[in-house]
Design an enzyme around this catalytic site. Structure first.
Site, PDB file in Angstrom:
ATOM      1  N   SER A   1       0.831  -1.206   0.000  1.00  0.00           N
ATOM      2  CA  SER A   1       0.000   0.000   0.000  1.00  0.00           C
ATOM      3  C   SER A   1       0.863   1.253   0.000  1.00  0.00           C
ATOM      4  O   SER A   1       1.964   1.268   0.562  1.00  0.00           O
ATOM      5  CB  SER A   1      -0.894  -0.001   1.247  1.00  0.00           C
ATOM      6  OG  SER A   1      -1.510   1.255   1.433  1.00  0.00           O
TER       7      SER A   1
ATOM      8  N   TYR B   1      -2.571  -0.147   9.957  1.00  0.00           N
ATOM      9  CA  TYR B   1      -2.724  -0.732   8.630  1.00  0.00           C
ATOM     10  C   TYR B   1      -1.423  -0.612   7.843  1.00  0.00           C
ATOM     11  O   TYR B   1      -0.927  -1.585   7.259  1.00  0.00           O
ATOM     12  CB  TYR B   1      -3.868  -0.045   7.882  1.00  0.00           C
ATOM     13  CG  TYR B   1      -3.955  -0.420   6.424  1.00  0.00           C
ATOM     14  CD1 TYR B   1      -4.351  -1.697   6.043  1.00  0.00           C
ATOM     15  CD2 TYR B   1      -3.629   0.499   5.425  1.00  0.00           C
ATOM     16  CE1 TYR B   1      -4.430  -2.049   4.700  1.00  0.00           C
ATOM     17  CE2 TYR B   1      -3.705   0.162   4.091  1.00  0.00           C
ATOM     18  CZ  TYR B   1      -4.104  -1.114   3.725  1.00  0.00           C
ATOM     19  OH  TYR B   1      -4.165  -1.457   2.402  1.00  0.00           O
TER      20      TYR B   1
END
Length: 344
Positions: A130, A155
């Site tokens: 990501s 995350y």
């Protein structure tokens, strides 16, 4: 090839599965169909996959990647040629509210994928990282040569952990792995917790949309077709060792092991307010906006340097924001004329 796609009922996973079927690959999809958002959308995506002419090449298992025994048995029974790992607990803000879900899905689950690949001679593992790994970094555009040691959400930390775990297995077991840092993906079949669907739903219902950081965010919005093409191209270019890699001056994006990381982004950052204006134009309606401050865990801007992907894999994202938003809105209206799960 016989390919495992994890997260096959997810946004990116469903599109990738269809692309693999289109070219005649045999695909096994797994997904736990959790309730992070309405499972009906996930089942509808599976129905979309089943509508492909080559659906006879697709089999689906409802399975959690954090299930060690289940994943071990799946790998042993199926003997995949390659693996695309897209299953994850997504969402920056939700990671602040429910951190344990991220360790289970994104760390334990990834461990099971690595072990499955290691013990079953998988030729290449491509996995979703990501843009959030860039964290506190403010140097633009984000380059795979930049330091990513300062994540600002759990995350992001789990995605950085995935890259480190993959390197370990590439080093210890000569397992080729490639991590892809996705930048703000949008398009048909997208996640309802992300801005495009949230904004579209509210605008159509003439409700107020919440615009964080007073709309001053810039995001490298990347259309789903570009993400899928990048994933498939990368799958076909098995990671190799960098023979020029030097321990005294280490390249952060490669290794003397068969390990690589790349950015996939449109390479065109767009102000959030500009994205909303583009959405308004496609919808033919004006949004009621509530401007709010920055949220914890958010980064100010994202902007992908994709030259490493272009040079090594031979693919550059192509779809501009106007064309992408038009295609997304067209799908949204068609889908919601038949399915009401995201508009109620």
């Amino acid at each position: 090839m016989k390919v495992l796609v994890t997260g096959a009922a997810g946004f990116i996973g469903a599109h990738v599965t269809r692309a693999l079927l289109e070219r005649g690959d045999s695909v096994v999809g797994v997904d736990n169909i959790n309730d992070y958002y309405d499972p009906k959308l996930k089942y509808d995506r599976l129905g979309w996959i089943d509508g492909h002419p080559n659906t006879h090449l697709f089999r689906f298992f409802k399975l959690d990647v954090a299930d060690q025994q289940g994943m071990s048995e799946l790998f042993a029974n199926e003997q995949f040629d390659k693996v695309i790992h897209l299953a994850a607990q997504a969402g920056v803000r939700y990671s602040i509210e429910n951190p344990h879900a991220y360790i289970s899905a994104n760390v334990v689950g990834f461990m099971n994928i690595l072990e499955g690949c290691r013990h079953n001679a998988v030729a290449h593992l491509v996995y979703a990282s990501s843009s959030s790994v860039y964290g506190a970094n403010e140097a633009m555009p984000f380059s795979v040569e930049h330091n990513v040691d300062h994540p600002i959400s759990l995350y992001a930390a789990t995605k950085k952990a995935n890259e480190a775990m993959a390197h370990t297995y590439s080093h210890l077991y000569n397992l080729p792995t490639t991590g892809l840092r996705f930048f703000t993906v949008y398009g048909p079949w997208g996640r309802p917790d992300m801005a495009p669907i949230k904004f579209t739903k509210a605008i159509m219902a003439e409700e107020t949309i919440q615009v964080y950081n007073y709309g001053n965010h810039r995001r490298d919005f990347t259309y789903i077709d570009d993400i899928v093409a990048g994933v498939v191209h990368t799958l076909d270019h098995t990671a190799t060792a960098n023979t020029q890699w030097q321990a005294q001056a280490p390249d952060p994006a490669s290794s003397k092991a068969p390990w690589r990381v790349y950015n996939i982004g449109a390479q065109t950052p767009v102000h959030l307010l500009t994205f909303i204006e583009t959405l308004e134009k496609a919808l033919g309606k004006v949004a009621n906006k509530e401007l709010l401050p920055m949220q914890p865990g958010d980064v100010q801007d994202t902007y992908a340097d994709v030259e490493a992907l272009v040079n090594d894999v031979g693919y550059r994202p192509k779809v501009g924001i106007e064309k992408g938003v038009e295609a997304f809105v067209k799908w949204y209206k068609e889908y919601h004329s038949q399915h009401l799960s995201l508009v109620q």
